[in-house]
Each structure stands twice: as structure tokens, then as C-alpha cells.
Design a protein around this motif. Structure first.
Motif, PDB file in Angstrom:
ATOM      1  N   GLN A 751       0.843  -1.181   0.000  1.00  0.00           N
ATOM      2  CA  GLN A 751       0.000   0.000   0.000  1.00  0.00           C
ATOM      3  C   GLN A 751       0.885   1.240   0.000  1.00  0.00           C
ATOM      4  O   GLN A 751       2.067   1.194   0.326  1.00  0.00           O
ATOM      5  N   PHE A 752       0.271   2.401  -0.375  1.00  0.00           N
ATOM      6  CA  PHE A 752       1.055   3.636  -0.343  1.00  0.00           C
ATOM      7  C   PHE A 752       0.161   4.805   0.056  1.00  0.00           C
ATOM      8  O   PHE A 752      -1.048   4.795  -0.175  1.00  0.00           O
ATOM      9  N   ILE A 753       0.814   5.786   0.688  1.00  0.00           N
ATOM     10  CA  ILE A 753       0.140   7.032   1.021  1.00  0.00           C
ATOM     11  C   ILE A 753       1.096   8.179   0.723  1.00  0.00           C
ATOM     12  O   ILE A 753       2.321   8.012   0.717  1.00  0.00           O
ATOM     13  N   SER A 754       0.533   9.341   0.472  1.00  0.00           N
ATOM     14  CA  SER A 754       1.352  10.534   0.228  1.00  0.00           C
ATOM     15  C   SER A 754       1.750  11.151   1.555  1.00  0.00           C
ATOM     16  O   SER A 754       0.918  11.315   2.456  1.00  0.00           O
ATOM     17  N   MET A 755       3.048  11.473   1.663  1.00  0.00           N
ATOM     18  CA  MET A 755       3.576  12.115   2.860  1.00  0.00           C
ATOM     19  C   MET A 755       4.171  13.455   2.470  1.00  0.00           C
ATOM     20  O   MET A 755       4.377  13.756   1.291  1.00  0.00           O
ATOM     21  N   GLU A 756       4.506  14.251   3.465  1.00  0.00           N
ATOM     22  CA  GLU A 756       5.075  15.568   3.186  1.00  0.00           C
ATOM     23  C   GLU A 756       6.395  15.453   2.427  1.00  0.00           C
ATOM     24  O   GLU A 756       6.689  16.253   1.553  1.00  0.00           O
ATOM     25  N   GLN A 757       7.192  14.430   2.756  1.00  0.00           N
ATOM     26  CA  GLN A 757       8.505  14.285   2.130  1.00  0.00           C
ATOM     27  C   GLN A 757       8.520  13.328   0.955  1.00  0.00           C
ATOM     28  O   GLN A 757       9.568  13.105   0.357  1.00  0.00           O
ATOM     29  N   GLY A 758       7.386  12.721   0.611  1.00  0.00           N
ATOM     30  CA  GLY A 758       7.372  11.803  -0.521  1.00  0.00           C
ATOM     31  C   GLY A 758       6.253  10.797  -0.399  1.00  0.00           C
ATOM     32  O   GLY A 758       5.224  11.050   0.237  1.00  0.00           O
ATOM     33  N   ILE A 759       6.426   9.635  -1.008  1.00  0.00           N
ATOM     34  CA  ILE A 759       5.445   8.562  -0.994  1.00  0.00           C
ATOM     35  C   ILE A 759       5.911   7.468  -0.051  1.00  0.00           C
ATOM     36  O   ILE A 759       7.026   6.954  -0.180  1.00  0.00           O
ATOM     37  N   GLN A 760       5.070   7.107   0.929  1.00  0.00           N
ATOM     38  CA  GLN A 760       5.423   6.044   1.859  1.00  0.00           C
ATOM     39  C   GLN A 760       4.742   4.753   1.438  1.00  0.00           C
ATOM     40  O   GLN A 760       3.529   4.701   1.243  1.00  0.00           O
ATOM     41  N   LEU A 761       5.549   3.689   1.312  1.00  0.00           N
ATOM     42  CA  LEU A 761       5.085   2.379   0.877  1.00  0.00           C
ATOM     43  C   LEU A 761       5.126   1.417   2.051  1.00  0.00           C
ATOM     44  O   LEU A 761       6.106   1.379   2.794  1.00  0.00           O
ATOM     45  N   THR A 762       4.064   0.619   2.194  1.00  0.00           N
ATOM     46  CA  THR A 762       4.006  -0.410   3.227  1.00  0.00           C
ATOM     47  C   THR A 762       3.765  -1.746   2.563  1.00  0.00           C
ATOM     48  O   THR A 762       2.773  -1.907   1.832  1.00  0.00           O
ATOM     49  N   PRO A 763       4.657  -2.730   2.729  1.00  0.00           N
ATOM     50  CA  PRO A 763       4.479  -4.023   2.041  1.00  0.00           C
ATOM     51  C   PRO A 763       3.320  -4.816   2.637  1.00  0.00           C
ATOM     52  O   PRO A 763       2.954  -4.639   3.803  1.00  0.00           O
ATOM     53  N   ASP A 764       2.778  -5.689   1.827  1.00  0.00           N
ATOM     54  CA  ASP A 764       1.776  -6.622   2.342  1.00  0.00           C
ATOM     55  C   ASP A 764       2.399  -7.466   3.445  1.00  0.00           C
ATOM     56  O   ASP A 764       3.583  -7.840   3.357  1.00  0.00           O
ATOM     57  N   PRO A 765       1.638  -7.792   4.487  1.00  0.00           N
ATOM     58  CA  PRO A 765       2.216  -8.485   5.653  1.00  0.00           C
ATOM     59  C   PRO A 765       2.953  -9.774   5.302  1.00  0.00           C
ATOM     60  O   PRO A 765       3.979 -10.085   5.907  1.00  0.00           O
ATOM     61  N   SER A 766       2.461 -10.532   4.344  1.00  0.00           N
ATOM     62  CA  SER A 766       3.080 -11.822   4.020  1.00  0.00           C
ATOM     63  C   SER A 766       3.992 -11.745   2.806  1.00  0.00           C
ATOM     64  O   SER A 766       4.536 -12.756   2.377  1.00  0.00           O
ATOM     65  N   GLY A 767       4.167 -10.558   2.259  1.00  0.00           N
ATOM     66  CA  GLY A 767       4.938 -10.441   1.026  1.00  0.00           C
ATOM     67  C   GLY A 767       6.388 -10.082   1.257  1.00  0.00           C
ATOM     68  O   GLY A 767       6.759  -9.544   2.296  1.00  0.00           O
ATOM     69  N   SER A 768       7.219 -10.397   0.271  1.00  0.00           N
ATOM     70  CA  SER A 768       8.637 -10.038   0.322  1.00  0.00           C
ATOM     71  C   SER A 768       9.041  -9.203  -0.882  1.00  0.00           C
ATOM     72  O   SER A 768      10.222  -8.950  -1.090  1.00  0.00           O
ATOM     73  N   SER A 769       8.049  -8.768  -1.674  1.00  0.00           N
ATOM     74  CA  SER A 769       8.388  -7.957  -2.840  1.00  0.00           C
ATOM     75  C   SER A 769       7.258  -6.980  -3.138  1.00  0.00           C
ATOM     76  O   SER A 769       6.093  -7.224  -2.830  1.00  0.00           O
ATOM     77  N   MET A 770       7.642  -5.855  -3.708  1.00  0.00           N
ATOM     78  CA  MET A 770       6.700  -4.857  -4.199  1.00  0.00           C
ATOM     79  C   MET A 770       7.206  -4.341  -5.536  1.00  0.00           C
ATOM     80  O   MET A 770       8.424  -4.342  -5.786  1.00  0.00           O
ATOM     81  N   ILE A 771       6.312  -3.880  -6.350  1.00  0.00           N
ATOM     82  CA  ILE A 771       6.666  -3.170  -7.575  1.00  0.00           C
ATOM     83  C   ILE A 771       5.909  -1.852  -7.576  1.00  0.00           C
ATOM     84  O   ILE A 771       4.691  -1.819  -7.424  1.00  0.00           O
ATOM     85  N   VAL A 772       6.666  -0.770  -7.707  1.00  0.00           N
ATOM     86  CA  VAL A 772       6.100   0.574  -7.671  1.00  0.00           C
ATOM     87  C   VAL A 772       6.212   1.168  -9.073  1.00  0.00           C
ATOM     88  O   VAL A 772       7.306   1.202  -9.651  1.00  0.00           O
ATOM     89  N   HIS A 773       5.096   1.608  -9.605  1.00  0.00           N
ATOM     90  CA  HIS A 773       5.089   2.256 -10.915  1.00  0.00           C
ATOM     91  C   HIS A 773       4.952   3.761 -10.705  1.00  0.00           C
ATOM     92  O   HIS A 773       3.966   4.245 -10.136  1.00  0.00           O
ATOM     93  N   LEU A 774       5.975   4.496 -11.134  1.00  0.00           N
ATOM     94  CA  LEU A 774       5.969   5.942 -10.984  1.00  0.00           C
ATOM     95  C   LEU A 774       5.198   6.586 -12.109  1.00  0.00           C
ATOM     96  O   LEU A 774       5.129   6.062 -13.235  1.00  0.00           O
ATOM     97  N   ASP A 775       4.640   7.759 -11.825  1.00  0.00           N
ATOM     98  CA  ASP A 775       3.999   8.525 -12.896  1.00  0.00           C
ATOM     99  C   ASP A 775       5.063   8.956 -13.891  1.00  0.00           C
ATOM    100  O   ASP A 775       6.181   9.334 -13.527  1.00  0.00           O
ATOM    101  N   ALA A 776       4.722   8.886 -15.149  1.00  0.00           N
ATOM    102  CA  ALA A 776       5.678   9.264 -16.198  1.00  0.00           C
ATOM    103  C   ALA A 776       5.990  10.752 -16.092  1.00  0.00           C
ATOM    104  O   ALA A 776       5.149  11.552 -15.711  1.00  0.00           O
TER     105      ALA A 776
END
Length: 776
Positions: A751-776
Motif C-alpha cells: 500500500q502507499f500514502i502521500s507524505m510531506e517528504q514523498g510517498i510512503q510504501l508499506t508491504p503486504d504483511p506476508s509479502g517479500s516484494s513490491m513493484i512501484v510504478h511511478l507517474d511518467a
């Protein structure tokens, strides 16, 4: 020591015997021995009444060439004849011998000797020339007074800069300097040094370690301006030419030879507060300081009792002064109940009024004169003697005294002094006093450090040591000695620390606010910034207390801000410390160590890298002006988030809550969720700050436990507008913050939320990988 008179002449009273050509070569299983004449031999008759020079080449570790030169090999050298080195033998080498040359290769480092006149010694790494010794460079120096020497001169290339030689407060680049490796108690404002190390490294990518504990004299481009010269008295000379692919590799190889820095305990990274030196204090004073820190929300980790915890004229008796500390055991229990560790000041000097003096004298535990009497003088302490650490019984006696303090609740010792060691003495084991002068501190600190390991356990030992020699990095932490309360002294302290880091030492501290005199509030606050962004952080002074409220209320706020910042940075700092201990590189790093390919960094000594990712530029003036250099790349101000492009010098004005503190691009810096103590579970709730990850780049963060064991490792790799994040290990509630990025289009595996200093990502509890797609 200089032996020449300009370019052509030799100084009066000296005669130089230099190798002219090789007479014979003997190739051993893992070494070569060369016999060189001092002139051309036209016939057999020339071999009569003619000296030879013997040169032996071997390798204890790949990429390290050992060179040993003799005139008369049978000359007795009393101990310690060399430093204790970790390798016990030689590694296999490749030898090539032909009509013109003989060479030996270890790893990727090669020494090549030409057989005919002029005999030269050339060192290369992967085919690149490092340095060489040519005509009249290597020499046995015959002296009219009988004090013969051996000397070597190694070439310096155009623009080559020399670093190291211990904790030196003179200019950071040693070119043009005369350096004597001789420990002295000279403060931070002279050419004298507490920690003299006969090792230097250069911007050309190699190091030289002279394996002589006694006085080694270096002329760094100061006798022959295109050469670094080193000399020792006697009939032989041993040195090691250390190669590597980078300066970090050179330090890695050097510390594999002389010892890696031990990993200090996590608690030692917190803020230390002391009684100061000559101030008046008792338990009530100490308690007022500790409670005053707590009332002002100033996290404190260690309280240190300086000299006057013992009675005057009785240092050291290792007994609390009952006039001011009537219940020392109870006092220590009360302090430790507040979560504090305790450090006390000691030194190896025993004053005549101490009850231990008679004990040491009667049992032969103190250094003696030639007539068998105890060596004494009145400097520092009346009638003091010095513990003889070459006597095993004296070592046990000294440890027993300290052990009683550990049983009482002490956790650490400030091992002060150890530099003013006389040479007109006799050691228990017959050691040579000249060779023991520098080496004494190694025995002193080792005795104390090993006791702490025995009583507190491996990984829990921490000193606050002032003196050192080669190998002393194994017994951290070291501090910079007696500095003044001036901006100039603050800068010289940093130079000394960076120089020590390039001499194999991993951890280093200094007296925040300066030791001598009392700093104005402005300097105190600027030194607090520097001190809390150092390896270890201690408030200490001479004649006045160093608690911040004695300066002004803003000083309290500044100390709180930077102490808590350091506590949050502990997952990063301790992780990099684990790497430093394993590899042998310092936590506080000169710019040239991280950016060896950037010639601008060759001379930069008023800023440093804290680990490999954070750049720190302390401020050295009351106006708050900073001038600093950012190497190529995108840099992000860690506190404000401002992004700037490097490859240029920059200027700025900063208040007391800010300074140039920049994160390097492609860095992942773990920030903890605890700001009140240095020792906590770093991975739980950690936020990994990812800075300016470029296309095709990878960033990794490794978060250890407080025991230095692996706990969580996270890697981010960018491919176009996609960032792949992989994690290994276990941790609860960790997250990743994309600094400087305002939006993403999609995240899978979290999951992700917008923070003052950037984007904060939190992985799924059982996961060991994430893929983040940035806006072009």
C-alpha cells in the motif's frame, strides 16, 4: 630524518650505500631473495671487502608485498621487533625471472626489480604503476656516530596526495610535511600526535605500512619533493606495499594485516555526559546533571566520571573519594536504574601516595631504572610510577583492580594517557625501551579491553582511549584529545579524525564544545551539530561543566534536536558500523575515500561522509555560513528535502537546527522509530528513505540487531518508471519512503500514502516484494 644536502650532496657524517645492480636471485617456494651490490663488479676481486644488500620479498595476504631489507642480518632486535600481524605465513605468489628483471605477483599487485644498473623496484596493480624506488632511493645509511639507519624513498607522481600516518592535526594532505612516528601528549594544536601510525595511503591507490614500532621518520615530499621517504635506526627495514582496486580495498587489506576494528556496543553511540575535569562535583552534582537532562527531554546514554572520582595526588588508586562519594556502589545503582551506562577515567600511572604504589613496587609491577629502582617523576602526579604491561603478573594485578569496579557497576573505562612513556627504563621482559615507547599503548588498551570482554561479554566492550599505535583500532573507541574551545580547534579536530580514519581506525570522537576554556553559546551549538553527527558523541570539558542550560536555552533545544536525530539514525549508523568492522573502513570517512575519482575531493577536509550515504559539512564560524562541495549526482538535503545537483561548490547560511546534511543519490537510509535511546530493535517500525534512485541503479539497506546480526535487508532496483523492492529477513511494520517523489500510479504487493517528504510504501504483511510504478 634528512640525510641529504640538496640534490647532489650527502649531509656531513653520513655515507649512503644504495643497491647498484643485482648480483644474485634466489627463488623460494613463496618468496624471492635478492642480493644487490653497491657498485658494478668488474672481476672476482671486487667481491672482497665489499658489502651486499639483502632484499627479501614475500606476501602475507593477496595484494600485499612484504619487503625486508638487511645490512647485517645478525643484529639483535629486542622486542617488540615488529607489530603483531594477523597472518602467520605467506600466500602463494607468481615469480617470473629472466635476464633483465625478476618479478613477484600477489593477487593483482606486482613488484618488479631490474637486475642491471640502475637497479629499480617498481610496484604495479593490474598493470598500473603505483610507485617505485630508483637510483639512490633505497639506502643503508652509515653514520659517523655509529647510529646507522635504513631508509627507503618511494616515488610520488604528479598530483599524488598522501594521507594517514595516524591522528594528525596538521594539514590533512601530508605532502611537504615531516612526520615522526612518536606518541606525545601535545594537544590538537601542534605537529605532535597521540596516535601515531606508520601507515600512509595515497590518491594513486596504494598504501605503505612500515612494520617498526619504534621511531619511524617520514619525509613526505619534504626532503626529495617527488618522493615519500621513511627511515629507521638499525640494520634492517621492513615495509609492506599494499595494493587494491580502491582506497577502500587498501584499507581492507591493511586492516586484514593489523586487525579489524571491533564493533562497539550499540549503547555507546548515545550521548555521553561527563563531570568535566577539574570541576567540583559530588553525587548531588551528578544527580542534578542527570535529572536536568531528563527534565529537559535530553536523551542520555552514558555518564562519565573524570579524574577526581579518586582523591587528588592518588591517581590511580581505583578507589572512590569517600569525601564526595560516600556510597559509590549505591550511587552507581541509582544511576543505572535511570537506564545509564557508567564510565570512569583511568590511566596507567600510579602516584606515590596511592596505596597501589607500594604494592606495585614490592611486586615488580612498575617500570624500573637500570639500577633496579622504580622509574618516577612528578609530571602529572607526584612521584608517579608506570605499570609495566610486559609483566603478565602486573597485567593481572591491574585487571583485578578494574574488575572490582566492574563488579560495582562500571561499564566502560576512559583509558587516558599512555603517550609519555620514558626510554631510560628496563622492562620486565627485556623489551627495547625505544621500540616500546609507541607500543606501550597497545598493551595498555588491550589489557583493559580484554577485561571488559571477559566481564561484560563479546560485543559489550568499549573504551574511550586517547593514545594508540598500529593495531589499536581493535580496541575502540578513540577520542581526539585536548582541543581548545575555538572554531579553529574544532576544524583541527575534524582533520585529526579524518586522518585517523584513513589509518585503519573505525570509530572516533572528540570533546563537544572543546576541552580547554569554555566555548561561547554559538560555538557550543555548532559543535553539538558536529558531535552528534560523529561516530561517538561526548560532552566534556576541563574547567567548566558542559550541560547545555549553562550556555542558553536554545543550546538545550539544539542538543535535543540533534541527539534525537542521531537516535533515529541508529539503524543506519549501526548497520554501517557492522560493515566498518567487517571491512576495516571508518564510519566517518574523508571525502577522498568515497570519491577517489573526483580530484576536487583530494584536499577536502572540512566535511565528511557519515557512512557511504550521508554527507556532513559542519559550520566553523559564528555567522552560520557554510561552503561545501557536492560531488557529481543528485543530492537531497536530509532535513529539508531540497534536491540539488552536485559537481560544484555551494554556499549557504544555516541556523542552529540545520547544516549541510545531504543524502547521496541511489541511497537507502533506514530511520528508526525510537529517538530516546541508541539500543533498540532497529528493524521494527523502521522507515527506509530512498533517495533519487536513478534508472538502472540499485540501492540496498541492511538493518542489524543490536548484537550486529542480520535482521532485515531491503533492495530497490529501478527500471524506467518501475521500482522493484525485495526484502529478506523479519521485521514488523517496516515501510519505505520515496524521498522527492510526489506521486505513483500503481503499487503491487503493498500500500502507499502521500507524505510531506514523498510517498510512503508499506508491504503486504506476508509479502517479500513490491513493484512501484511511478507517474511518467
Amino acid at each position: 630524518m634528512k640525510f641529504t644536502d640538496g640534490y647532489w650532496m650527502t649531509r656531513q657524517g653520513y655515507d649512503l650505500l644504495s643497491p647498484y645492480e643485482i648480483h644474485d636471485v634466489k627463488i623460494g617456494k613463496d618468496s624471492i631473495t635478492v642480493y644487490a651490490t653497491h657498485r658494478h663488479l668488474e672481476n672476482r676481486g671486487n667481491t672482497l671487502n665489499e658489502p651486499l644488500m639483502t632484499l627479501e620479498f614475500s606476501s602475507p595476504i593477496p595484494d600485499i608485498i612484504r619487503v625486508k631489507m638487511y645490512h647485517h642480518k645478525g643484529k639483535v632486535r629486542k622486542g617488540p621487533s615488529s607489530f603483531d600481524l594477523l597472518p602467520s605465513g605467506n600466500v602463494p605468489v607468481n615469480v617470473e625471472d629472466n635476464e633483465e628483471t625478476v618479478s613477484m605477483t600477489s593477487g593483482h599487485t606486482t613488484v618488479t626489480l631490474t637486475k642491471k644498473h640502475p637497479m629499480t623496484i617498481t610496484y604495479t596493480h593490474k598493470g598500473k604503476k603505483l610507485t617505485s624506488s630508483g637510483t639512490r632511493s633505497t639506502a643503508y645509511v652509515k653514520a659517523a656516530d655509529g647510529n646507522h639507519h635504513f631508509r627507503e624513498q618511494l616515488s610520488l607522481s604528479v598530483g599524488e596526495t598522501v594521507y594517514g600516518l595516524g591522528e594528525r592535526f596538521t594539514p590533512f594532505v601530508k605532502n611537504g610535511q615531516v612526520v615522526d612516528i612518536w606518541n606525545q601528549d601535545g594537544g590538537t594544536a601542534s605537529e605532535q600526535a597521540y596516535k601515531n601510525i606508520p601507515f600512509y595511503l595515497t590518491s594513486r591507490g596504494y598504501g605503505v605500512f612500515v612494520n617498526h614500532p619504534e621511531l619511524v621518520s617520514f619525509e613526505v615530499g619534504s626532503e626529495i619533493v617527488s618522493k615519500t621517504q621513511f627511515s629507521v635506526q638499525g640494520e634492517s627495514l621492513e615495509y609492506f606495499l599494499i595494493g587494491g582496486d580502491s582506497l577502500k580495498d587498501v584499507l581492507r587489506n591493511y586492516t586484514s594485516l593489523t586487525g579489524k576494528p571491533a564493533l562497539p556496543p550499540a549503547w555507546s553511540y548515545g550521548l555521553w555526559l561527563t563531570t568535566s575535569f577539574t570541576t567540583n562535583y559530588d553525587e548531588a552534582t551528578v544527580t542534578s546533571f542527570v535529572e536536568g537532562m531528563a527534565e529537559r527531554d535530553l536523551p542520555l546514554a552514558v555518564f562519565h566520571f573524570d579524574c577526581f572520582w579518586m582523591k587528588e595526588y592518588e591517581w590511580c588508586n581505583f578507589e572512590w573519594d569517600e569525601r564526595v562519594f560516600p556510597d559509590p556502589k549505591g550511587m552507581l545503582q541509582r544511576l543505572k536504574a535511570k537506564g545509564l551506562k557508567i564510565c570512569v577515567w583511568i590511566n596507567p600511572y600510579i602516584a606515590q601516595r596511592s596505596a597501589l604504589f607500594d604494592e606495585g613496587m614490592e611486586n615488580g609491577y612498575l617500570l624500573k631504572k637500570a639500577d633496579g629502582s622504580v622509574w618516577q617523576w612528578d609530571l602529572w602526579q607526584y612521584g608517579m610510577g608506570i605499570v609495566d604491561f610486559t609483566n603478565p603478573a602486573a597485567c593481572r594485578w591491574f585487571q583485578d583492580k578494574l574488575s572490582a569496579l566492574l563488579d560495582m557497576g562500571v561499564d566502560s573505562f576512559k583509558t587516558d594517557f599512555g603517550e609519555r612513556i620514558p626510554t631510560d627504563i628496563v622492562y620486565h621482559d627485556g623489551s627495547d625501551p625505544m621500540q616500546m615507547h609507541n607500543y606501550y599503548t597497545q598493551l595498555y588498551n588491550k589489557v583493559v579491553f580484554e577485561l571488559l570482554e571477559q566481564k561484560r561479554g563479546k560485543g559489550e566492550a568499549a573504551l574511550f582511549a586517547r593514545s594508540a599505535t598500529a593495531g589499536g583500532q581493535q580496541f575502540p573507541v578513540h577520542w581526539g584529545g585536548d582541543c581548545e574551545a575555538t572554531y579553529e580547534s574544532m576544524a583541527e579536530s575534524l582533520r585529526g579524525g579524518l586522518s585517523l580514519g584513513l589509518s585503519g581506525f573505525g570509530y572516533w570522537s572528540h570533546d563537544i564544545g572543546g576541552f580547554e576554556q569554555s566555548s561561547p553559546p554559538d560555538l557550543y551549538k555548532r559543535w553539538v551539530q558536529f558531535g552528534l553527527l560523529s561516530s561517538h558523541s561526548r560532552l566534556h570539558g576541563s574547567t567548566s561543566y558542559r550541560v547545555p542550560w549553562l550556555y542558553d536555552e536554545e543550546a538545550v533545544d539544539v542538543l535535543r534536536f540533534f541527539t534525537k536525530l542521531k537516535m533515529r539514525l541508529m539503524p543506519y549508523l549501526f548497520g554501517k558500523s557492522v560493515e566498518s568492522s567487517a571491512i576495516g573502513i571508518p564510519l566517518m570517512r574523508a571525502m577522498v575515500l568515497e570519491f577517489g575519482d573526483d580530484p576536487t575531493c583530494d584536499y577536502v577536509d572540512r566535511q565528511y561522509m557519515l557512512g557511504d550515504s550521508l554527507l556532513v559539512a559542519p559550520i566553523f564560524n559564528p555567522e552560520g555560513d557554510a561552503t561545501y562541495y557536492l560531488p557529481q549526482g543528485t543530492w537531497t538535503h536530509f532535513l529539508t528535502g531540497e534536491q540539488v545537483h552536485g559537481g560544484a561548490w555551494r554556499k549557504g547560511k544555516y541556523d542552529y537546527f540545520d547544516l549541510p546534511l545531504f543524502a547521496k543519490e541511489n541511497s537507502m537510509i533506514p530511520v528508526g522509530n525510537e529517538e530516546n535511546r541508541p539500543d533498540y530493535e532497529y528493524a521494527d517500525g523502521v522507515t527506509l528513505h530512498l533517495f533519487a534512485l536513478k534508472d538502472g541503479a540499485t540501492a540496498t539497506a541492511s538493518i542489524p540487531t543490536i548484537q550486529g546480526k542480520p535482521r532485515l535487508s531491503v533492495t530497490a532496483t529501478r527500471d524506467g518508471n518501475a521500482i522493484s523492492i525485495q526484502s529478506e529477513g523479519s521485521a514488523s511494520d517496516w515501510s519505505l519512503l520515496l524521498r522527492g517523489i510526489s506521486s505513483v500510479s500503481q503499487v503491487s504487493g503493498g500500500q502507499f500514502i502521500s507524505m510531506e517528504q514523498g510517498i510512503q510504501l508499506t508491504p503486504d504483511p506476508s509479502g517479500s516484494s513490491m513493484i512501484v510504478h511511478l507517474d511518467a
